[in-house]
Motif scaffolding. Structure first.
Motif, PDB file in Angstrom:
ATOM      1  N   GLY A 299     -39.359  59.149  -1.569  1.00 18.08           N
ATOM      2  CA  GLY A 299     -37.941  59.405  -1.392  1.00 18.08           C
ATOM      3  C   GLY A 299     -37.154  58.209  -1.848  1.00 18.08           C
ATOM      4  N   PRO A 300     -35.912  58.084  -1.417  1.00 22.88           N
ATOM      5  CA  PRO A 300     -35.110  56.922  -1.804  1.00 22.88           C
ATOM      6  C   PRO A 300     -35.785  55.630  -1.351  1.00 22.88           C
ATOM      7  N   SER A 301     -35.550  54.561  -2.048  1.00 23.14           N
ATOM      8  CA  SER A 301     -36.108  53.275  -1.644  1.00 23.14           C
ATOM      9  C   SER A 301     -35.531  52.851  -0.301  1.00 23.14           C
ATOM     10  N   PRO A 302     -36.366  52.440   0.653  1.00 22.35           N
ATOM     11  CA  PRO A 302     -35.843  51.983   1.948  1.00 22.35           C
ATOM     12  C   PRO A 302     -34.902  50.787   1.801  1.00 22.35           C
ATOM     13  N   LYS A 303     -35.031  50.085   0.701  1.00 20.72           N
ATOM     14  CA  LYS A 303     -34.186  48.913   0.490  1.00 20.72           C
ATOM     15  C   LYS A 303     -32.913  49.249  -0.302  1.00 20.72           C
ATOM     16  N   GLY A 304     -32.715  50.529  -0.598  1.00 20.30           N
ATOM     17  CA  GLY A 304     -31.559  50.944  -1.377  1.00 20.30           C
ATOM     18  C   GLY A 304     -30.346  51.264  -0.521  1.00 20.30           C
ATOM     19  N   ALA A 305     -29.427  52.061  -1.096  1.00 20.02           N
ATOM     20  CA  ALA A 305     -28.140  52.343  -0.454  1.00 20.02           C
ATOM     21  C   ALA A 305     -28.285  53.085   0.868  1.00 20.02           C
ATOM     22  N   VAL A 306     -29.220  54.055   0.927  1.00 19.68           N
ATOM     23  CA  VAL A 306     -29.379  54.818   2.172  1.00 19.68           C
ATOM     24  C   VAL A 306     -29.822  53.893   3.308  1.00 19.68           C
ATOM     25  N   GLY A 307     -30.800  53.040   3.026  1.00 22.40           N
ATOM     26  CA  GLY A 307     -31.250  52.081   4.038  1.00 22.40           C
ATOM     27  C   GLY A 307     -30.133  51.159   4.480  1.00 22.40           C
ATOM     28  N   ASP A 308     -29.306  50.726   3.529  1.00 21.02           N
ATOM     29  CA  ASP A 308     -28.179  49.845   3.870  1.00 21.02           C
ATOM     30  C   ASP A 308     -27.207  50.559   4.815  1.00 21.02           C
ATOM     31  N   LEU A 309     -26.923  51.835   4.520  1.00 20.84           N
ATOM     32  CA  LEU A 309     -26.014  52.601   5.375  1.00 20.84           C
ATOM     33  C   LEU A 309     -26.577  52.757   6.786  1.00 20.84           C
ATOM     34  N   LEU A 310     -27.864  53.005   6.871  1.00 19.65           N
ATOM     35  CA  LEU A 310     -28.477  53.177   8.198  1.00 19.65           C
ATOM     36  C   LEU A 310     -28.436  51.875   8.993  1.00 19.65           C
ATOM     37  N   ARG A 311     -28.551  50.751   8.312  1.00 19.40           N
ATOM     38  CA  ARG A 311     -28.459  49.467   9.007  1.00 19.40           C
ATOM     39  C   ARG A 311     -27.040  49.202   9.503  1.00 19.40           C
ATOM     40  N   VAL A 312     -26.060  49.623   8.737  1.00 28.22           N
ATOM     41  CA  VAL A 312     -24.664  49.511   9.192  1.00 28.22           C
ATOM     42  C   VAL A 312     -24.452  50.400  10.413  1.00 28.22           C
ATOM     43  N   LEU A 313     -24.968  51.623  10.354  1.00 28.17           N
ATOM     44  CA  LEU A 313     -24.863  52.538  11.496  1.00 28.17           C
ATOM     45  C   LEU A 313     -25.529  51.940  12.725  1.00 28.17           C
ATOM     46  N   LEU A 314     -26.710  51.361  12.544  1.00 24.61           N
ATOM     47  CA  LEU A 314     -27.438  50.779  13.670  1.00 24.61           C
ATOM     48  C   LEU A 314     -26.628  49.681  14.337  1.00 24.61           C
ATOM     49  N   LYS A 315     -26.048  48.799  13.551  1.00 18.39           N
ATOM     50  CA  LYS A 315     -25.248  47.721  14.131  1.00 18.39           C
ATOM     51  C   LYS A 315     -24.040  48.285  14.879  1.00 18.39           C
ATOM     52  N   ALA A 316     -23.398  49.300  14.304  1.00 19.10           N
ATOM     53  CA  ALA A 316     -22.237  49.895  14.961  1.00 19.10           C
ATOM     54  C   ALA A 316     -22.618  50.539  16.288  1.00 19.10           C
ATOM     55  N   ASP A 332     -38.570  48.515  10.315  1.00 16.79           N
ATOM     56  CA  ASP A 332     -39.626  49.443   9.879  1.00 16.79           C
ATOM     57  C   ASP A 332     -39.246  50.886  10.217  1.00 16.79           C
ATOM     58  N   ASP A 333     -38.604  51.091  11.370  1.00 20.43           N
ATOM     59  CA  ASP A 333     -38.133  52.435  11.740  1.00 20.43           C
ATOM     60  C   ASP A 333     -37.182  52.978  10.676  1.00 20.43           C
ATOM     61  N   ILE A 334     -36.236  52.137  10.271  1.00 19.92           N
ATOM     62  CA  ILE A 334     -35.245  52.572   9.283  1.00 19.92           C
ATOM     63  C   ILE A 334     -35.917  52.889   7.950  1.00 19.92           C
ATOM     64  N   ASP A 335     -36.831  52.028   7.520  1.00 15.52           N
ATOM     65  CA  ASP A 335     -37.551  52.292   6.270  1.00 15.52           C
ATOM     66  C   ASP A 335     -38.276  53.632   6.339  1.00 15.52           C
ATOM     67  N   ALA A 336     -38.908  53.905   7.494  1.00 15.93           N
ATOM     68  CA  ALA A 336     -39.658  55.150   7.651  1.00 15.93           C
ATOM     69  C   ALA A 336     -38.735  56.361   7.634  1.00 15.93           C
ATOM     70  N   ILE A 337     -37.568  56.245   8.247  1.00 18.27           N
ATOM     71  CA  ILE A 337     -36.620  57.364   8.274  1.00 18.27           C
ATOM     72  C   ILE A 337     -36.106  57.674   6.871  1.00 18.27           C
ATOM     73  N   VAL A 338     -35.862  56.628   6.086  1.00 16.91           N
ATOM     74  CA  VAL A 338     -35.408  56.846   4.703  1.00 16.91           C
ATOM     75  C   VAL A 338     -36.442  57.659   3.925  1.00 16.91           C
ATOM     76  N   LEU A 339     -37.723  57.394   4.182  1.00 22.01           N
ATOM     77  CA  LEU A 339     -38.790  58.061   3.448  1.00 22.01           C
ATOM     78  C   LEU A 339     -39.155  59.425   4.007  1.00 22.01           C
ATOM     79  N   ASP A 340     -38.976  59.617   5.330  1.00 22.54           N
ATOM     80  CA  ASP A 340     -39.524  60.822   5.965  1.00 22.54           C
ATOM     81  C   ASP A 340     -38.669  61.240   7.160  1.00 22.54           C
ATOM     82  N   ASP A 341     -38.128  62.457   7.107  1.00 24.54           N
ATOM     83  CA  ASP A 341     -37.321  62.974   8.232  1.00 24.54           C
ATOM     84  C   ASP A 341     -38.137  63.125   9.508  1.00 24.54           C
ATOM     85  N   GLN A 342     -39.456  63.281   9.362  1.00 24.51           N
ATOM     86  CA  GLN A 342     -40.326  63.498  10.515  1.00 24.51           C
ATOM     87  C   GLN A 342     -41.127  62.247  10.867  1.00 24.51           C
ATOM     88  N   ALA A 343     -40.664  61.092  10.448  1.00 25.87           N
ATOM     89  CA  ALA A 343     -41.403  59.844  10.689  1.00 25.87           C
ATOM     90  C   ALA A 343     -41.721  59.671  12.176  1.00 25.87           C
TER      91      ALA A 343
END
Length: 390
Positions: A299-316, A332-343
């Motif tokens: 899926g999308p790279s965990p280090k890409g835009a989706v991962g960045d957005l999830l990290r912003v959400l987490l901090k908020a 690691d949780d965020i990286d796994a979620i980016v790759l797999d909805d069922q992580a």
């Protein structure tokens, strides 16, 4: 200061402790040279009394304390309970229930991630613990007055800490948060290492089915050997050696000497002979019998835009709830979620899913977005026709 060295005195304390709704518990143990922790001391306190139990005293039977730990009317209060509970599971074949872990409770109340006991004492009780006795030899007898004073402080300060955290949790209505964590601590499987599953403790560095079969077999062998000989895994064979053996699979004692991570001469030892037999069996396996290498979702790279957005959400989310981000989700949780909805990660389970995980999936699939405002980061719903067009 009472040091209990007889079964009769222990039975009297436990009978008295059963009158109260909680008892604080801690242990001192040694583990540097063994697989199983060696219990050297047990500290326990009720709201009225604190004692030290000497499990190494001649003739003492810890049975009455096992009954107290199993008493469902008494909450057992620990700080960072896992290692203490592992000892009791090994000794008594039961998990103390119900349980309350002040480290977990402190984290959901905003006192910081994995806060140490002495920092929690300083924060809540306002006292400084003398830590100079922490790494002394707890198996040596007699114990000094300084050692005993240090050990007793581990349960006496735990009483006001428990009361305050219990009240903070109730006020914040976060009982369900703590309950989810306690369910993990109170599950017996948390403390039992099945040799058949030992390979899962290792990072999956193999990509071929036969390499994986060897890794599984070698990890199983090491776990059994460590348990039966009461040795740390690393003293049987280090992780790097397990990986190298699984991939190189030497077929002779001499071939072991060409491996970098395996001690020289190991192939000519009894353990080396056992490993050669394991490797021979792996080599003889037909392709249909080999294990499938776990699927790695693409899926999308965990280090890409989706991962960045999830990290912003987490901090908020963390800021709005007054807790450290790491309590809700790890990197690691965020990286796994980016790759797999069922992580299979904590962030997609229980209270963490309600707080963060479900929103993370919505952002990943374009159902909600994030925007900056004077109040900080806010979420907004994205019309689905817009999301699909994008």
């Amino acid at each position: 200061m009472q040091v209990i060295t007889s079964t009769g005195a222990l039975e009297a304390f436990c009978k008295d402790a059963a009158r109260f709704h909680y008892v604080t518990v801690d242990t001192e143990f040694l583990r540097e040279t063994t697989y199983w922790p060696r219990l050297c001391l047990v500290q326990a306190a009720t709201p009225e009394r604190a004692v030290i139990i000497d499990p190494l005293a001649e003739g003492i039977d810890l049975g009455p304390f096992a009954e107290l730990l199993a008493d469902e009317h008494v909450t057992k209060v620990f700080h960072a309970a896992r290692q203490d509970v592992e000892i009791f599971v090994k000794l008594f074949d039961t998990v103390p229930t119900p349980m309350f872990d002040t480290q977990i409770a402190a984290s959901v109340c905003g006192h910081g991630e994995s806060i140490s006991y002495d920092n929690l004492v300083r924060s809540i009780v306002g006292e400084q613990i003398d830590k100079s006795s922490r790494f002394t030899d707890w198996s040596a007898r007699p114990l000094s007055e300084k050692q005993l004073t240090y050990a007793l402080a581990d349960v006496t300060h735990l009483r006001p800490i428990y009361v305050q955290l219990r009240d903070e949790i109730a006020k914040a209505r976060r009982e369900s948060w703590v309950a989810d964590e306690m369910a993990v601590l109170e599950a017996r499987d948390t403390y039992i290492v099945d040799p058949e599953q030992a390979w899962k403790r290792l990072k999956l560095k193999v990509t071929k089915p036969r390499d994986l079969a060897a890794l599984q077999a070698l990890a199983r062998w090491r776990e059994k050997k460590a348990q039966s000989n009461d040795q740390p895994r690393s003293r049987v064979l280090k992780d790097d050696a397990i990986y190298e053996l699984a991939q190189q699979r030497p077929r002779s004692a001499e071939a072991f000497d060409k491996l970098r991570a395996v001690p020289r001469g190991f192939g000519r030892s009894a353990s080396g002979g056992e490993i050669l037999a394991i490797i021979a069996r792996v080599e003889d396996m037909d392709k249909a019998s080999l294990p499938a290498v776990p699927h790695r979702p693409r899926g999308p790279s965990p280090k890409g835009a989706v991962g960045d957005l999830l990290r912003v959400l987490l901090k908020a989310v963390a800021d709005s709830n007054g807790v450290a981000p790491r309590i809700i989700a790890s990197s690691d949780d965020i990286d796994a979620i980016v790759l797999d909805d069922q992580a299979d990660v904590p962030a997609l389970k229980g209270w963490r899913r309600k707080l963060f995980g479900a929103k993370a999936l919505d952002i990943k699939h374009g159902r909600i977005g994030l925007a900056a405002s004077r109040k900080g980061v806010v979420e907004f719903e994205i019309p689905q026709d817009t999301a699909e067009a994008g």
